[in-house]
Design a protein around this motif. Sequence first.
Motif, mmCIF file in Angstrom:
data_model
loop_
_atom_site.group_PDB
_atom_site.id
_atom_site.type_symbol
_atom_site.label_atom_id
_atom_site.label_comp_id
_atom_site.label_asym_id
_atom_site.label_seq_id
_atom_site.Cartn_x
_atom_site.Cartn_y
_atom_site.Cartn_z
ATOM 1 N N VAL A 129 0.818 -1.222 0.000
ATOM 2 C CA VAL A 129 0.000 0.000 0.000
ATOM 3 C C VAL A 129 0.852 1.274 0.000
ATOM 4 N N THR C 61 4.301 11.534 6.122
ATOM 5 C CA THR C 61 3.846 11.739 4.754
ATOM 6 C C THR C 61 3.028 13.023 4.651
ATOM 7 N N GLU C 90 5.207 6.705 -0.589
ATOM 8 C CA GLU C 90 4.045 7.490 -0.176
ATOM 9 C C GLU C 90 2.869 7.347 -1.125
ATOM 10 N N CYS C 91 2.864 6.290 -1.916
ATOM 11 C CA CYS C 91 1.694 5.969 -2.757
ATOM 12 C C CYS C 91 1.180 7.190 -3.516
ATOM 13 N N PHE C 97 -1.211 15.751 -3.350
ATOM 14 C CA PHE C 97 -1.306 17.023 -2.618
ATOM 15 C C PHE C 97 -0.901 18.217 -3.490
ATOM 16 N N TYR D 30 1.503 0.447 10.731
ATOM 17 C CA TYR D 30 0.605 0.658 9.593
ATOM 18 C C TYR D 30 -0.653 -0.218 9.607
ATOM 19 N N GLU D 225 -7.882 1.660 1.289
ATOM 20 C CA GLU D 225 -6.529 1.593 1.869
ATOM 21 C C GLU D 225 -5.533 2.429 1.065
ATOM 22 N N LEU D 226 -5.653 2.360 -0.247
ATOM 23 C CA LEU D 226 -4.749 3.151 -1.091
ATOM 24 C C LEU D 226 -5.027 4.642 -0.924
ATOM 25 N N ARG D 227 -6.279 4.995 -0.872
ATOM 26 C CA ARG D 227 -6.625 6.410 -0.687
ATOM 27 C C ARG D 227 -6.162 6.922 0.675
ATOM 28 N N LYS D 229 -3.579 5.829 2.446
ATOM 29 C CA LYS D 229 -2.126 6.016 2.414
ATOM 30 C C LYS D 229 -1.775 7.255 1.590
ATOM 31 N N ARG D 230 -2.372 7.363 0.405
ATOM 32 C CA ARG D 230 -2.054 8.464 -0.514
ATOM 33 C C ARG D 230 -2.396 9.826 0.078
ATOM 34 N N SER D 231 -3.348 9.844 1.009
ATOM 35 C CA SER D 231 -3.698 11.118 1.633
ATOM 36 C C SER D 231 -3.007 11.285 2.982
ATOM 37 N N ALA D 232 -2.061 10.399 3.272
ATOM 38 C CA ALA D 232 -1.203 10.528 4.456
ATOM 39 C C ALA D 232 -1.959 10.278 5.755
ATOM 40 N N HIS D 233 -3.028 9.506 5.674
ATOM 41 C CA HIS D 233 -3.809 9.204 6.872
ATOM 42 C C HIS D 233 -3.588 7.795 7.408
ATOM 43 N N LEU D 234 -2.596 7.093 6.874
ATOM 44 C CA LEU D 234 -2.250 5.788 7.441
ATOM 45 C C LEU D 234 -1.172 6.012 8.491
ATOM 46 N N PHE D 235 -1.484 5.696 9.729
ATOM 47 C CA PHE D 235 -0.545 5.947 10.828
ATOM 48 C C PHE D 235 0.506 4.840 10.930
#
Lengths: 348, 348, 348, 348
Positions: A129, C61, C90-91, C97, D30, D225-227, D229-235
């Motif tokens: 991911v 990220t 960072e996918c 952004f 993650y 899950e991809l969205r 991560k891509r928006s930096a919301h996966l801790f």
Amino acid sequence: MFFGSDNTGPAHPSVMAAMAEANTGFQPSYGDDALMERVRDQIRTLFEAPQASVYLVATGTAANALALATLSQPWQTVFCTPLAHIHTDECNAPEFFTGGAKLSLTGAADKMTPADLRAAIAEWPKGDVHVAQHGPLALTQATERGRIYSCEELAALTRVARDHGLPTYLDGARFANAVAALGCTPADMTWKAGIDAVSMGGTKNGCLGVEAVIFFNPENAWEFELRRKRSAHLFSKHRFLSAQMLEYLKDDLWLDLARTANARAATLVAGLRDLPEAGIVVEPEVNMIFATLPRATHQRLKAAGAAYGLYDGPLDNGPDDEPLMMRLVCDWSITEDHIATFLDLARG
Amino acid sequence: MFFGSDNTGPAHPSVMAAMAEANTGFQPSYGDDALMERVRDQIRTLFEAPQASVYLVATGTAANALALATLSQPWQTVFCTPLAHIHTDECNAPEFFTGGAKLSLTGAADKMTPADLRAAIAEWPKGDVHVAQHGPLALTQATERGRIYSCEELAALTRVARDHGLPTYLDGARFANAVAALGCTPADMTWKAGIDAVSMGGTKNGCLGVEAVIFFNPENAWEFELRRKRSAHLFSKHRFLSAQMLEYLKDDLWLDLARTANARAATLVAGLRDLPEAGIVVEPEVNMIFATLPRATHQRLKAAGAAYGLYDGPLDNGPDDEPLMMRLVCDWSITEDHIATFLDLARG
Amino acid sequence: MFFGSDNTGPAHPSVMAAMAEANTGFQPSYGDDALMERVRDQIRTLFEAPQASVYLVATGTAANALALATLSQPWQTVFCTPLAHIHTDECNAPEFFTGGAKLSLTGAADKMTPADLRAAIAEWPKGDVHVAQHGPLALTQATERGRIYSCEELAALTRVARDHGLPTYLDGARFANAVAALGCTPADMTWKAGIDAVSMGGTKNGCLGVEAVIFFNPENAWEFELRRKRSAHLFSKHRFLSAQMLEYLKDDLWLDLARTANARAATLVAGLRDLPEAGIVVEPEVNMIFATLPRATHQRLKAAGAAYGLYDGPLDNGPDDEPLMMRLVCDWSITEDHIATFLDLARG
Amino acid sequence: MFFGSDNTGPAHPSVMAAMAEANTGFQPSYGDDALMERVRDQIRTLFEAPQASVYLVATGTAANALALATLSQPWQTVFCTPLAHIHTDECNAPEFFTGGAKLSLTGAADKMTPADLRAAIAEWPKGDVHVAQHGPLALTQATERGRIYSCEELAALTRVARDHGLPTYLDGARFANAVAALGCTPADMTWKAGIDAVSMGGTKNGCLGVEAVIFFNPENAWEFELRRKRSAHLFSKHRFLSAQMLEYLKDDLWLDLARTANARAATLVAGLRDLPEAGIVVEPEVNMIFATLPRATHQRLKAAGAAYGLYDGPLDNGPDDEPLMMRLVCDWSITEDHIATFLDLARG
């Protein structure tokens, strides 16, 4: 002597005549014109693809960016070569239309091999991911360096793509030049070689501004239509795109013009080969030549008004005999006379 | 009898002739053609704006979306009416080009007042990081309901915008029709009324597909150029956009065609007023009519091949005398005969 | 034996205690808490930058993508190394952004030189509307391979950037480890070396999840705040970000923890050097080690539960003595015992 | 007296204790932590949805924007009320995450009816490429005005959505307060009422910052899950989100805290009703009160340090007895004492 690009010449007179002919009476707008119906049918026939979705847009960048966006997701990476037009010359249009997909530069210069592609795919571990996900394979045919993939080379590349679930797109800004050079059919060079979507450029080959985008899988059709409208590329007076393309398809005009352009380039290359101080950088296969001439020769040519791209420089300052690389492009409207004049000047 | 839109008619013959005339020899591409130089000069003169930045694109949606994107930020809201073309007919193009700006629907139907605008601005408290920030004011002239703002009305609206630091954009898809109706100058209706950027449409008024985008503040120029390229709206054979616009500007062709279109609509309205069963929904001011006819009359018209937009429905089912709203649009190519035939049929 | 990352360990007990302490009574939300006031002051003092804008976000990220988006335009390219976290891990967050900016891979592996940067910039001719425009320089310190730029190296790189008008960003996910290794001040490694914006990571170094983003130019502040809110990274109960950071700054905890982590890595490296079959791939400068061990050794370690990243493979199949590369990371919570156990196992 | 929002109070002590407890040893990062496994199981059980996909993010805006983006396409419109948080309070986050989708304001104020929804859908004719396409229905429960939809009302709305092929999302920032008020089960209020995805907020109800996002259709999982991560919301140190949620779910803490908050609001409302000069604007159903008090009363309350939102104004200038609307919110930490003090002050 305009060898700067195949977009500085005029449209073919018969294409312009077809525009004028289409300019009578009323026609439904936004692609519902009667001419478009015929374009669709003829392209399906030409490509031996009765189910194909066929669309027209006015610029090559629109064709590329819309097709790639339709085939990808924003979190994916497109695989293309370092010299791919979509990477080097579109001011981030693919990134814009895809919503932020990445381009992974694959292979060297203007071509890639199956091994290059496999290596590039392997850079992004599947199912992770954190990394860019695998997106479309984008090839240019003819390439940005005036070379071509054989149909076997294309098939070998799309096979790798298919193995990894990647859709494939062929940027055919110089589609006709490649078909003319390969002597194959449009079907051979596209879906029979595993290509999912292709643009068939008209703008660089005798039209005013029109490119067909063809999806062999009709599932992509409606999304493409929405993306085209949303990006302001759906023409209201669409008949003027249709009319160009219809004339372009008529009696193989597209192929004749490409053959002419390729032949002119061949004449020009032959002339350059006769110049001891000229160097052919890339073995030309279509209508585009990358070659070197000494600085002094360039100075003479430019002073005489020859227009073409010069990659090295500066023109004004340096040893007279230093070889500098140029790009020479012939479109259908370049004449034997233009070439003779250019070569005479180059000879000094 | 094609009253469906002002984009179903042909281009004016002299515009087409200018295209053919431009189709000789080589021209630099991407807007560096000699014709564009003249377009720029003439538009600056026409608008009495010697510093203006002038660009051409091929579609009205491109003009709108690119101009708004240049004037806004993704976290802002555009202020426009509920019937604004940018809201109702562009498949989210403004949202796409701006990177996700919001449209705040302001006023009623196709027009807004200064009070409407002040109220809409007040909905989003300034300086609050949680809310959409104040972005451009976007007006359409003539409006989507065939009405016009007087220059004083425009000035009053832009004054409110200016008080809040909002840039202002005028969607001029029917710019010529509005100038013709108001009898003012292009400058009066734009920068003298506080407008920062405007599109001057050619497509609906005798061209094939060309719109000028004009920024009175040259600071916006380079960003617009980058946005145009990135969205694939920069034409390589740009001369064919220039040629259209140049002919359109020549001898006030743009104004003549708009006057003709407006006059045709006036004739048609006058005819409708003579029909007791017809109802004029919006008092027409340019070339667009919103009126009602009974269902039975619509059935007769449609059966006879009349093309126009029908808002209410269904056509086939309901009381014969139920009034259903239609939109009738006249472009320059609509003739007195077309109108007479239509009215004859409507009379029954 | 968890050497997989510096994000698998716990938060430092005093950081957790500070969280609990902050958990009393009411506090204004969204960054208006009293603790944030103190964080701002202390970071300004620490960085000797009284005008700096200081923000907190919860993930690295987010810090990277928001800072880069603030410093760039969608039609630009960021210059970063091929191994930059923003590119590899960072996918496509930076692309998302920024609205579709490109990343130009510059230099080799995890570091670039001024010559690399100049060459990368030269790839995109300035003022050409067709190409990606020059955007920010993004460096990572410490790098993704556990190396550091000296302050002089940073200054040399930012000088090139400045010459071309590029803003500069430092990804400081391991900021503390770099400062600890260099023995310099935060100011030395940032604005005194020409850096415009920096993230100072807490998450990998004893916090739960907090990163400071610091702009030395306060002009960027409001745009960053809007971008943070619009991307959903503005915390309502912001006090819990502030509390972590405040404790992290207190009595140089951030520096102590980084020194500990670096020291642990040094111990581990020393142990590996004593193993004849181990190979150090990158000379470690902070808390991260890239080294090889034979496949059989990896099998033994993994079987015993050691957690760490293995780059080559497969683990299960191949010659016992084939060297496979691993990444070992020590955070502050790794003990001498963990290391001894690991090395014992590695010794076999 | 902090009635400004349910995000200005502390986390519940047991949630904080659970954070501290989770802070030992190593945990995969993650979202691969052991605690998350348990969160997933318990939420599936709680919602009687064994196939549901369950994710954690740290902010309500992230939950909303990510879920809507997963359920929509950029050329669509979301249907939500004019007071929906996603429209009024997220600085265009939904537009950003969806890539430029539109929000169609449906119904009046904070609620919509099936008739409202049908009318809003009808505004955008299906299959017309020019208009925004039909996207998700987004409802807020409890609403932004402190009201609730009954499960029957929800079912009636989702039936309309389903008839038009629209997915449905429930913004459950105050999910617990609504369940507490309705006395129904989580399943009743979500999938049994036709909801496809829901957020279950913890932040406003005793947690530090955590929201569960639940998709009843697991097909959406990987894209989410991809969205994320891509928006930096996966801790990375995800355990600290899991620990909060796990404690929140334990022994129905989530429901107890919501009941307390609702009860406090009921007490406060009852007190206000006893004040002749107070006016209840919206009949409160959960923990949020919209009511009026005379200006003079507000002046007294504010002077005494009461914190709450004042919608009308100005506070300082106008007739003493003019009623001004306020919003009062009670979270679980508001005490009977706080309320008594507030009411005493209000009484004067």
